[in-house]
Design a protein around this motif. Structure first.
Motif, short mmCIF file in Angstrom:
data_model
loop_
_atom_site.label_atom_id
_atom_site.label_comp_id
_atom_site.label_asym_id
_atom_site.label_seq_id
_atom_site.Cartn_x
_atom_site.Cartn_y
_atom_site.Cartn_z
N SER A 1 0.74 -1.15 0.03
CA SER A 1 -0.14 0.08 0.06
C SER A 1 0.99 0.97 -0.06
O SER A 1 1.98 1.23 0.64
N ARG B 1 -1.89 -3.08 -3.91
CA ARG B 1 -1.89 -4.20 -4.47
C ARG B 1 -1.78 -5.31 -3.68
O ARG B 1 -1.30 -5.66 -2.73
N LEU C 1 -4.79 -8.49 -7.15
CA LEU C 1 -6.04 -7.43 -7.07
C LEU C 1 -5.38 -6.05 -6.89
O LEU C 1 -4.27 -5.85 -6.33
N ARG D 1 -6.37 -1.85 -5.92
CA ARG D 1 -7.48 -0.94 -5.31
C ARG D 1 -6.69 0.47 -5.24
O ARG D 1 -5.64 0.91 -5.29
N GLY E 1 -9.35 2.03 -1.62
CA GLY E 1 -10.11 1.01 -1.09
C GLY E 1 -11.18 0.24 -2.17
O GLY E 1 -11.78 -0.65 -1.83
N ARG E 2 -10.95 1.12 -3.34
CA ARG E 2 -12.02 0.66 -4.41
C ARG E 2 -11.37 -0.36 -5.48
O ARG E 2 -10.29 -0.08 -5.66
N PRO E 3 -11.96 -1.49 -5.60
CA PRO E 3 -11.35 -2.35 -6.64
C PRO E 3 -11.37 -1.81 -8.11
O PRO E 3 -12.46 -1.24 -8.42
#
Length: 619
Positions: free
Chosen positions: A65, A98, A107, A109, A112-114
């Motif tokens: 992050s 990531r 994944l 983000r 916090g949003r995908p």
């Protein structure tokens, strides 16, 4: 600017949190401690590819992050995020995330949003630029030189405009080549297409005809049985089969009518039976409607062996056309006929189309020649500035007396483009692609009196590394990306040049700051033109992060972080800590090869030297 970096279960890192500040941040540590893993973690946030091998052994996933201040590129970042349904509030920080699973899934983000991983790449290129050890090797490839010059000249937008026109010209050339096929071949093609159009038209197809015919075929093939079943149902409801149907003396409708009357009488005596009376009435009405419907269905039944044969023939014709023209259904057949008709029209009007395309080609060649000429003019002017700037850096990097130039080449081609620019013959035509008509190669002379030669054939590995550092320092001034990361780009450089490298990297974050732009960048007193160029290009403050093994470079850091390995419970962990003044002395002494008092004294001298130089430069 990168504010915070948090890493969990990545390679040998179990958990590492790093808070970064503005200015020049240096990261040091022993080989294998995990310094470059920190840079790799940032790469994941920028959308770089990742696989399960990056996950720490025994962990289910790796998490990275990063918190960024997006102020330097807020507007384009907001536009990118909007395409992914993410809104960035005013003054809100940007948190990129990531997640890489041991099973291989990845994944991404944003706050916090995908989002798709591509979103990180789109945003990351506006936030961070990573320069690695391989960049010096790229300097030895002439194919990379044009991109470096264009980046310095800041002509990427012009290159994009040219690329659009070149793509359009190639499409015109492709169509002209298609029209120039053998005339007999085109005639045969037109005949085949005409036959297809006529054959499909002659069939008189309707879009849903095949489905209707399939239904009718089933009905015709079972006509006798359908008639018998319908008659039995009608007889059961209305009577009429005599002895063949037990109880036929009274039909189903008669019996239900009797039940309806009895329940009606019951309801008139006892209101509690009113609901049953309604049910009986509804049942009776439903049976009467069924009887009417069966009678109408019986009248529509038209069983005919001759009609069944006609249906089979029609379905066979449709099936043959589908197979012949590779169509899945009748609409696809009709669409094929429409395309064929359009192609026939194109063939019949090929001469007119070719004349129009030749006019388009001539117009596009004129536009491309103008754009390529303008682009070449900007490049030639920038090449002169770049040469002066690099030569100014070469002395400070122990390449005194060296010369640098940008060589231009072009290739004539009979079917090429006329380019109106210095260095081009107005009567000649030149090869021109998406990048323009210029072929560029960096040339150097590293010893006084020697002629300029292609850099790739002259420079050693160490000389190439120093030249790349000079170019990086110069190009960073034109770089709009707020965070610049250098991953051991000082490899192959000795201690004598290390202090100069430190000065250059420290100066890379001084964009637009009073008193420190042109002189540190050019390594000498800048000319008025160069100073003006520096002021124009250095319109953004850079955060610089550098992984280094040279104490001479580390001494110039505004913030200094040390990466180390530790073994706990039989597992290796990576630790990182920001060093205070005493910690910096110890770390620099170890980088010098000892922890003796003499080494500490040398470390202090390096720090004092760097501090004095910074003070002289205005900070």
């Amino acid at each position: 600017m990168l504010l915070d970096l948090d890493i969990r279960d990545l390679a040998i890192i179990d958990h590492l949190s790093l808070g970064l500040g503005p200015g020049f941040n240096v990261i040091t540590g022993e080989t294998g401690a995990g310094k470059s893993i920190v840079i790799d973690a940032v790469g994941l946030l920028l959308g770089q590819r990742a696989d399960a091998s990056v996950v720490r052994a025994g962990a289910g996933r790796a998490l990275v992050s990063g918190t960024f201040d997006p102020a330097a590129a807020r507007e384009p970042i907001e536009a990118i995020l909007a395409t992914y349904g993410v809104q960035l509030e005013p003054d809100e920080v940007l948190i990129l995330g990531r997640e890489v699973h041991a099973a291989g899934r990845s994944l991404a983000r944003v706050n916090g949003r995908p989002v798709p991983v591509k979103a990180l790449a789109d945003i990351g290129c506006l936030l961070v630029d990573i320069h690695g050890q391989s960049d010096a090797a790229s300097l030895m490839r002439e194919a990379e030189h044009l991109g470096l010059l264009d980046r310095y000249a800041r002509v990427e937008d012009r290159r994009g405009q040219l690329a659009v026109q070149v793509a359009a010209l190639r499409e015109v050339d492709r169509e002209l080549a298609s029209l120039a096929e053998d005339e007999a071949s085109l005639k045969r093609r037109a005949e085949l297409l005409s036959y297809a159009v006529e054959e499909i038209a002659a069939a008189g197809l309707r879009p849903e005809e095949d489905a209707e015919l399939l239904t009718e075929r089933v009905r015709q093939a079972n006509g006798a049985r359908l008639a018998q079943l319908t008659l039995q149902a009608i007889a059961a409801l209305r009577g009429g089969l005599g002895e063949e149907l037990e109880g036929a003396e009274r039909s189903g409708l008669d019996l239900v009518a009797m039940a309806e009357a009895a329940v009606g009488d019951l309801a008139r005596i006892d209101t509690e039976a009113a609901g049953m009376a309604e049910q009986a009435a509804a049942l009776a009405e439903g049976l009467r409607e069924l009887a009417v419907g069966l009678r109408a269905y019986q009248e529509r039944l038209d069983f005919s062996p001759r009609r069944l044969e006609a249906v089979e023939e029609r379905l066979a014709l449709i099936g043959a056309l589908k197979r012949k023209y590779n169509a899945v259904d009748i609409p696809a057949l009709l669409a094929h006929a429409e395309r064929a008709a359009l192609e026939i029209d194109g063939i019949q009007h090929a001469d007119e189309r070719a004349a129009l395309l030749r006019r388009d080609r001539e117009a596009l060649q004129g536009v491309i020649g103008t754009l390529a000429g303008q682009l070449s003019g900007f490049r030639q002017a920038a090449a002169e500035r770049l040469a002066r700037a690099v030569e100014g850096e070469m002395g400070a990097l122990s390449l005194s007396g060296g010369r640098f130039a940008v060589g231009f080449g072009r290739r004539e081609e009979l079917s090429g483009i006329r380019v109106a620019a210095p260095g081009f013959d107005p009567a000649a035509r030149y090869t021109c692609d998406e990048t323009g008509a210029d072929k560029v190669a960096f040339q150097v002379s590293l010893n006084p009196g020697e002629p300029l030669r292609p850099l790739a054939k002259v420079a050693s590995g160490g000389e190439a590394a120093r030249l790349m550092l000079a170019l990086k320092g110069i190009l960073s001034a034109a770089d709009r990306v707020p965070t610049l990361i250098f991953d051991e780009i000082d490899a192959g450089i000795g201690g004598r040049v290390g202090a100069v490298v430190g000065e250059k990297l420290w100066g890379a974050d001084r964009a637009g700051k009073p008193g420190g732009g042109a002189a540190s960048r050019f390594g000498r007193a800048a000319t008025a033109a160069e100073g003006a160029e520096a002021a124009d290009h250095q319109a953004i403050d850079h955060q610089v992060i550098c992984v280094t093994h040279l104490p001479q470079v580390a001494a110039y850091g505004d913030s200094h972080f040390r990466v180390a390995k530790a073994v706990e419970d039989g597992r290796t962990r990576t630790l990182i800590a920001e060093l205070d003044a005493g910690g910096r002395v110890e770390e620099l002494a170890q980088m010098l090869g000892a922890t003796t008092s003499i080494a500490r004294e040398n470390a202090l001298q390096l720090l004092q030297q760097a501090r004095q130089w910074k003070t002289a430069e205005g900070r």
